[in-house]
Design a protein around this motif. Structure first.
Motif, mmCIF file in Angstrom:
data_model
loop_
_atom_site.group_PDB
_atom_site.id
_atom_site.type_symbol
_atom_site.label_atom_id
_atom_site.label_comp_id
_atom_site.label_asym_id
_atom_site.label_seq_id
_atom_site.Cartn_x
_atom_site.Cartn_y
_atom_site.Cartn_z
ATOM 1 N N PHE A 146 0.837 -1.202 0.000
ATOM 2 C CA PHE A 146 0.000 0.000 0.000
ATOM 3 C C PHE A 146 0.873 1.252 0.000
ATOM 4 C CE2 PHE A 146 -2.436 -3.412 2.027
ATOM 5 C CZ PHE A 146 -3.559 -3.427 1.198
ATOM 6 N N HIS A 147 1.962 1.199 0.745
ATOM 7 C CA HIS A 147 2.892 2.333 0.728
ATOM 8 C C HIS A 147 3.564 2.472 -0.642
ATOM 9 C CE1 HIS A 147 2.274 3.257 4.874
ATOM 10 N NE2 HIS A 147 2.767 2.110 5.318
ATOM 11 N N ARG A 148 3.810 1.348 -1.299
ATOM 12 C CA ARG A 148 4.409 1.399 -2.643
ATOM 13 C C ARG A 148 3.488 2.153 -3.612
ATOM 14 N NH1 ARG A 148 8.181 -2.054 -4.807
ATOM 15 N NH2 ARG A 148 8.995 -1.910 -2.682
ATOM 16 N N LEU A 149 2.186 1.871 -3.551
ATOM 17 C CA LEU A 149 1.237 2.615 -4.396
ATOM 18 C C LEU A 149 1.309 4.102 -4.094
ATOM 19 C CD1 LEU A 149 -1.269 2.741 -6.363
ATOM 20 C CD2 LEU A 149 -2.615 2.845 -4.264
ATOM 21 N N CYS A 150 1.285 4.438 -2.820
ATOM 22 C CA CYS A 150 1.289 5.856 -2.452
ATOM 23 C C CYS A 150 2.550 6.568 -2.935
ATOM 24 C CB CYS A 150 1.120 6.003 -0.945
ATOM 25 S SG CYS A 150 -0.510 5.498 -0.361
ATOM 26 N N CYS A 160 -6.945 7.899 0.707
ATOM 27 C CA CYS A 160 -7.403 6.763 -0.094
ATOM 28 C C CYS A 160 -8.419 5.899 0.621
ATOM 29 C CB CYS A 160 -6.205 5.868 -0.453
ATOM 30 S SG CYS A 160 -4.887 6.663 -1.374
ATOM 31 N N VAL A 161 -9.364 5.381 -0.153
ATOM 32 C CA VAL A 161 -10.185 4.272 0.309
ATOM 33 C C VAL A 161 -9.883 3.085 -0.603
ATOM 34 C CG1 VAL A 161 -12.206 5.008 -1.065
ATOM 35 C CG2 VAL A 161 -12.498 3.417 0.850
ATOM 36 N N PHE A 162 -9.613 1.948 0.010
ATOM 37 C CA PHE A 162 -9.235 0.736 -0.711
ATOM 38 C C PHE A 162 -10.400 -0.242 -0.699
ATOM 39 C CE2 PHE A 162 -7.216 -3.578 -0.517
ATOM 40 C CZ PHE A 162 -6.752 -3.591 -1.819
ATOM 41 N N ILE A 163 -10.656 -0.868 -1.851
ATOM 42 C CA ILE A 163 -11.771 -1.810 -2.013
ATOM 43 C C ILE A 163 -11.205 -3.189 -2.310
ATOM 44 C CG2 ILE A 163 -13.819 -2.383 -3.380
ATOM 45 C CD1 ILE A 163 -13.767 0.691 -4.218
ATOM 46 N N ASP A 164 -11.572 -4.192 -1.505
ATOM 47 C CA ASP A 164 -11.061 -5.552 -1.708
ATOM 48 C C ASP A 164 -12.099 -6.553 -1.217
ATOM 49 O OD1 ASP A 164 -9.365 -8.055 -1.352
ATOM 50 O OD2 ASP A 164 -7.804 -6.650 -1.981
ATOM 51 N N ASP A 165 -12.171 -7.702 -1.886
ATOM 52 C CA ASP A 165 -13.093 -8.759 -1.446
ATOM 53 C C ASP A 165 -12.503 -9.586 -0.303
ATOM 54 O OD1 ASP A 165 -12.441 -11.573 -3.572
ATOM 55 O OD2 ASP A 165 -11.230 -9.773 -3.393
ATOM 56 N N GLY A 166 -11.242 -9.380 0.016
ATOM 57 C CA GLY A 166 -10.607 -10.088 1.129
ATOM 58 C C GLY A 166 -10.523 -9.199 2.359
ATOM 59 N N CYS A 170 -8.213 -5.723 3.497
ATOM 60 C CA CYS A 170 -8.755 -4.461 4.013
ATOM 61 C C CYS A 170 -8.080 -4.097 5.333
ATOM 62 C CB CYS A 170 -10.266 -4.580 4.200
ATOM 63 S SG CYS A 170 -11.193 -4.755 2.657
ATOM 64 N N ILE A 171 -7.829 -5.101 6.160
ATOM 65 C CA ILE A 171 -7.139 -4.863 7.425
ATOM 66 C C ILE A 171 -5.722 -4.348 7.163
ATOM 67 C CG2 ILE A 171 -6.176 -6.019 9.464
ATOM 68 C CD1 ILE A 171 -8.679 -7.868 9.334
ATOM 69 N N GLY A 172 -5.047 -4.933 6.151
ATOM 70 C CA GLY A 172 -3.720 -4.460 5.776
ATOM 71 C C GLY A 172 -3.733 -3.021 5.307
#
Length: 199
Positions: A146-150, A160-166, A170-172
């Motif tokens: 996530f830091h790499r994306l930023c 950011c808001v992150f969307i994931d089916d796992g 989301c906790i990460g």
């Protein structure tokens, strides 16, 4: 900080991934799943999401027929992602039309990512920055991805808001400083984004 950016997971959110379909032209779905269980496909796939190769993995399988079958996986990959997840692309394009900044983080092998783009070329067009775990050598839910994306998109995680089916991913994301939405289906996602002022 105000939320300005939506970050999508891809598999299970935008694209339906069914890996057993790589072999169902020569095996029944049940036999394909049995083969995957026999070789430990889920563990192999996770290693490849983190930077390993399916070719190298196939060399480690003792049964010649199973090894040959796994070696075919990358070439057959487009068969595993035949469909989009219903409704989510509509939400994505609504966000895009509203001028929302869109990025993606996906656990996806560096070898199969180009094959996925062949099946769904839009994935290469709709995001500002896409982080592919197999290319980075980092997998979700590690906070590092996530830091790499930023870093690459030059944004703050708090925006950011992150969307994931796992849920674990989301906790990460939250541990990395992002807001997160655990994806269930498109209508619920739209509601969550409306509550956050994106739509």
């Amino acid at each position: 900080m105000t939320l300005t950016t939506v970050v999508f997971d891809i598999g299970g959110v935008l694209v339906d991934w069914q890996p057993h379909l790589a072999w169902t032209d020569e095996m029944t779905p049940a036999d394909a799943r049995a083969f995957m269980d026999r070789i430990g496909f889920n563990q192999i796939n996770l290693a490849c999401d983190a930077g390993a190769s399916f070719t190298a993995a196939a060399r480690e399988i003792a049964v010649t027929e199973d090894a040959a079958r796994l070696a075919q996986y990358v070439a057959r990959y487009p068969q595993t992602v035949p469909q989009k997840v219903p409704g989510t692309w509509d939400v994505l394009y609504e966000l895009k039309a509203a001028g929302v900044s869109l990025h993606a983080i996906t656990n996806w092998s560096a070898e199969t990512w180009p094959q996925g783009l062949k099946a769904h070329p839009e994935l290469g067009e709709v995001f500002g920055t896409t982080i592919v775990s197999g290319q980075e050598g980092i997998v979700k839910p590690s906070t590092a991805i996530f830091h790499r994306l930023c870093e690459q998109a030059q944004i703050a995680p708090e925006a950011c808001v992150f969307i994931d089916d796992g849920l674990h991913n989301c906790i990460g994301a939250k541990a990395a400083g992002m807001d997160a939405i655990h994806f269930k289906e498109a209508d619920r996602l739209r509601t969550e984004l409306q509550l956050r002022g994106f739509l």
